[in-house]
Design an enzyme around this catalytic site. Sequence first.
Site, PDB file in Angstrom:
ATOM      1  N   GLU A  33       0.849  -1.199   0.000  1.00 26.40           N
ATOM      2  CA  GLU A  33       0.000   0.000   0.000  1.00 26.40           C
ATOM      3  C   GLU A  33       0.883   1.247   0.000  1.00 26.40           C
ATOM      4  OE1 GLU A  33      -3.276   1.088  -0.137  1.00 26.40           O
ATOM      5  OE2 GLU A  33      -2.345   3.049   0.172  1.00 26.40           O
ATOM      6  N   ARG A 104     -17.362   3.738   5.658  1.00 23.22           N
ATOM      7  CA  ARG A 104     -16.254   3.133   4.888  1.00 23.22           C
ATOM      8  C   ARG A 104     -15.167   2.620   5.826  1.00 23.22           C
ATOM      9  NH1 ARG A 104     -15.513   4.222  -0.745  1.00 23.22           N
ATOM     10  NH2 ARG A 104     -13.349   3.677  -0.455  1.00 23.22           N
ATOM     11  N   TYR A 215     -28.464   7.779   4.291  1.00 24.38           N
ATOM     12  CA  TYR A 215     -28.856   6.511   4.914  1.00 24.38           C
ATOM     13  C   TYR A 215     -28.116   6.355   6.242  1.00 24.38           C
ATOM     14  CZ  TYR A 215     -24.708   5.268   2.103  1.00 24.38           C
ATOM     15  OH  TYR A 215     -23.475   5.255   1.490  1.00 24.38           O
ATOM     16  N   ASP A 291     -11.570  -0.024  -9.160  1.00 25.87           N
ATOM     17  CA  ASP A 291     -11.473   1.266  -9.854  1.00 25.87           C
ATOM     18  C   ASP A 291     -10.285   1.318 -10.799  1.00 25.87           C
ATOM     19  OD1 ASP A 291     -13.694   2.171  -8.579  1.00 25.87           O
ATOM     20  OD2 ASP A 291     -12.740   3.856  -7.548  1.00 25.87           O
TER      21      ASP A 291
HETATM   22  C1  LIG Z   1     -19.191   9.815  -3.183  1.00 22.47           C
HETATM   23  C2  LIG Z   1     -18.926   8.370  -3.440  1.00 22.47           C
HETATM   24  C3  LIG Z   1     -19.815   7.409  -2.951  1.00 22.47           C
HETATM   25  C4  LIG Z   1     -19.618   6.063  -3.218  1.00 22.47           C
HETATM   26  N1  LIG Z   1     -20.524   5.151  -2.738  1.00 22.47           N
HETATM   27  C5  LIG Z   1     -20.375   3.844  -3.036  1.00 22.47           C
HETATM   28  C6  LIG Z   1     -21.316   2.876  -2.541  1.00 22.47           C
HETATM   29  O1  LIG Z   1     -22.270   3.207  -1.819  1.00 22.47           O
HETATM   30  N2  LIG Z   1     -21.120   1.564  -2.883  1.00 22.47           N
HETATM   31  C7  LIG Z   1     -20.079   1.157  -3.673  1.00 22.47           C
HETATM   32  O2  LIG Z   1     -19.962  -0.042  -3.962  1.00 22.47           O
HETATM   33  N3  LIG Z   1     -19.168   2.055  -4.130  1.00 22.47           N
HETATM   34  C8  LIG Z   1     -19.285   3.375  -3.831  1.00 22.47           C
HETATM   35  N4  LIG Z   1     -18.355   4.285  -4.273  1.00 22.47           N
HETATM   36  C9  LIG Z   1     -17.220   3.814  -5.101  1.00 22.47           C
HETATM   37  C10 LIG Z   1     -16.128   3.206  -4.246  1.00 22.47           C
HETATM   38  O3  LIG Z   1     -15.747   4.110  -3.238  1.00 22.47           O
HETATM   39  C11 LIG Z   1     -14.905   2.852  -5.093  1.00 22.47           C
HETATM   40  O4  LIG Z   1     -15.335   2.256  -6.285  1.00 22.47           O
HETATM   41  C12 LIG Z   1     -14.027   1.855  -4.333  1.00 22.47           C
HETATM   42  O5  LIG Z   1     -13.456   2.478  -3.214  1.00 22.47           O
HETATM   43  C13 LIG Z   1     -12.924   1.308  -5.243  1.00 22.47           C
HETATM   44  O6  LIG Z   1     -12.138   0.434  -4.486  1.00 22.47           O
HETATM   45  P1  LIG Z   1     -10.695   0.016  -4.985  1.00 22.47           P
HETATM   46  O7  LIG Z   1     -10.177  -0.920  -3.947  1.00 22.47           O
HETATM   47  O8  LIG Z   1     -10.762  -0.437  -6.384  1.00 22.47           O
HETATM   48  O9  LIG Z   1      -9.847   1.371  -5.010  1.00 22.47           O
HETATM   49  P2  LIG Z   1      -9.491   2.394  -3.851  1.00 22.47           P
HETATM   50  O10 LIG Z   1     -10.498   2.369  -2.769  1.00 22.47           O
HETATM   51  O11 LIG Z   1      -9.215   3.692  -4.529  1.00 22.47           O
HETATM   52  O12 LIG Z   1      -8.120   1.818  -3.254  1.00 22.47           O
HETATM   53  C14 LIG Z   1      -6.912   1.905  -3.955  1.00 22.47           C
HETATM   54  C15 LIG Z   1      -5.760   1.765  -2.966  1.00 22.47           C
HETATM   55  O13 LIG Z   1      -4.530   1.701  -3.706  1.00 22.47           O
HETATM   56  C16 LIG Z   1      -3.570   2.549  -3.087  1.00 22.47           C
HETATM   57  N5  LIG Z   1      -2.599   2.933  -4.132  1.00 22.47           N
HETATM   58  C17 LIG Z   1      -2.723   3.886  -5.092  1.00 22.47           C
HETATM   59  N6  LIG Z   1      -1.627   3.918  -5.876  1.00 22.47           N
HETATM   60  C18 LIG Z   1      -0.784   2.950  -5.416  1.00 22.47           C
HETATM   61  C19 LIG Z   1       0.516   2.499  -5.819  1.00 22.47           C
HETATM   62  N7  LIG Z   1       1.169   3.041  -6.873  1.00 22.47           N
HETATM   63  N8  LIG Z   1       1.090   1.491  -5.106  1.00 22.47           N
HETATM   64  C20 LIG Z   1       0.443   0.922  -4.040  1.00 22.47           C
HETATM   65  N9  LIG Z   1      -0.784   1.335  -3.617  1.00 22.47           N
HETATM   66  C21 LIG Z   1      -1.396   2.316  -4.300  1.00 22.47           C
HETATM   67  C22 LIG Z   1      -4.406   3.705  -2.552  1.00 22.47           C
HETATM   68  O14 LIG Z   1      -3.706   4.412  -1.547  1.00 22.47           O
HETATM   69  C23 LIG Z   1      -5.639   2.969  -2.018  1.00 22.47           C
HETATM   70  O15 LIG Z   1      -5.465   2.498  -0.709  1.00 22.47           O
HETATM   71  C24 LIG Z   1     -18.499   5.642  -3.989  1.00 22.47           C
HETATM   72  C25 LIG Z   1     -17.579   6.594  -4.439  1.00 22.47           C
HETATM   73  C26 LIG Z   1     -17.781   7.945  -4.171  1.00 22.47           C
HETATM   74  C27 LIG Z   1     -16.782   8.956  -4.661  1.00 22.47           C
END
Ligand SMILES: Cc1cc2nc3c(=O)[nH]c(=O)nc-3n(C[C@H](O)[C@H](O)[C@H](O)COP(=O)(O)OP(=O)(O)OC[C@H]3O[C@@H](n4cnc5c(N)ncnc54)[C@H](O)[C@@H]3O)c2cc1C
Length: 395
Positions: A33, A104, A215, A291
Amino acid sequence: MSAPHILIAGAGIGGLTAAIALARRGFAVTVAEKRTGFGETGAGIQVTPNAGRVLDALDLRLPLRRSAVRSERLVVRRWRDGRELVAMPMSPGDADTPFRALRRTDLHTVLLDAARSLPGIRLSVGRGLREVEQHEDGITATFLSESGQAETMQALALIGADGLWSRVRDLSGDSAPPSFTGYEAWRTLIPVREAPSGVGQVNLHLGTSHHAVHYPVAGGREINLVLIRAAREAREGWSREGEPGLPEQETRQASQALRGLVGAAPAWQVWSLFDRPPAAMAKGRLALLGDAAHPVLPFLAQGAALAIEDAAVLARELSAHVGQGGGAAVPVALAAYAKARQARAARVQAASRANAHNYHLGPPLSWARNLMLKRLGPDGMRSRFDWLYDWRDED
Ligand SMILES: Cc1cc2nc3c(=O)[nH]c(=O)nc-3n(C[C@H](O)[C@H](O)[C@H](O)COP(=O)(O)OP(=O)(O)OC[C@H]3O[C@@H](n4cnc5c(N)ncnc54)[C@H](O)[C@@H]3O)c2cc1C
């Protein structure tokens, strides 16, 4: 024989779920991370049953129950007077996996505790992925610490779970940057004792060029409120403190209930919303999830849900192929994962974009939308999303 080793960049919701799913199938996993701690930012999150089933299968049902609120209904309302347009049933009494809403940080803590309790997982913070090389039999990844110190790690595969601005996605040759959508999300958590009454369900308020969702979370002790508004420019950085007074201005023509809730908000954090087309989810021994692969606009509450689904499918495919063919089978496993996920991820992304359009319509199109919602009724509304919420992994 030592366990096959998989490297994951990113300890967000997707990266941690993938680590747990892989470790439970006998893999050794390192999660690196970039940040120096594991704190999660953001307010609340909805975990819909398609993702909830994955978490339940990973034995997380009990810890989730401690902090999650079971959502019974989604009430869609008119912005200006709060009038109910339709109420979609969410968790019927016999639902084995309900719709859940939680902070979260609580979801992240549940995943982190589970990852820490599994001997096959090594968590390494303050390591940002910089480079990766693929060889015949594995990958070598280089990470940089905050002080600029380089460290290399070797594994059979690198999984990019590193979010919207994914370095792994860039390194896999897809460098088209995310584009600003013209919207920003304002998020806050309100102690329930400060909130007006009648906010006990998932509520969605639809207005012209803006909408709000709220909610209960934290076992019902707090209300998560998100306000999405049009913005001319993206703010720098991932999240920023919101200027006081702006949410009140944005909701001055909203219902009394919504204005009351906005007035009770202690502080706001603001996220600029970006979009990015789906990436190729696998290239040789590199794969993307969540994402990093397919960011989803928050108009369908599915970004984290898709990341969780991805994690389950990735672990299953790696286990099936590597179990039979050893480390040489990793590229085949990752290609099978990409094939299994690509169409669904694209469909969810598209549905979310469509909501972005439909939620923010102004008159007269909003009148037609409201009429359609009323005609659909509760069950019609729910059955429109069967394809989404009824998803189950194959095993
Ligand atoms: C306002 C809002 C509301 C939302 N509500 C919902 C909801 O109700 N339900 C739902 O399912 N989704 C929701 N989402 C979407 C959800 O938050 C994201 O889709 C989700 O967090 C994506 O998870 P992830 O693990 O793919 O990425 P992230 O949560 O972005 O995690 C990525 C991780 O990688 C780390 N990282 C980045 N670059 C590097 C690197 N080079 N090397 C090592 N580590 C790195 C970051 O620090 C982070 O910890 C919402 C989003 C927003 C903005």
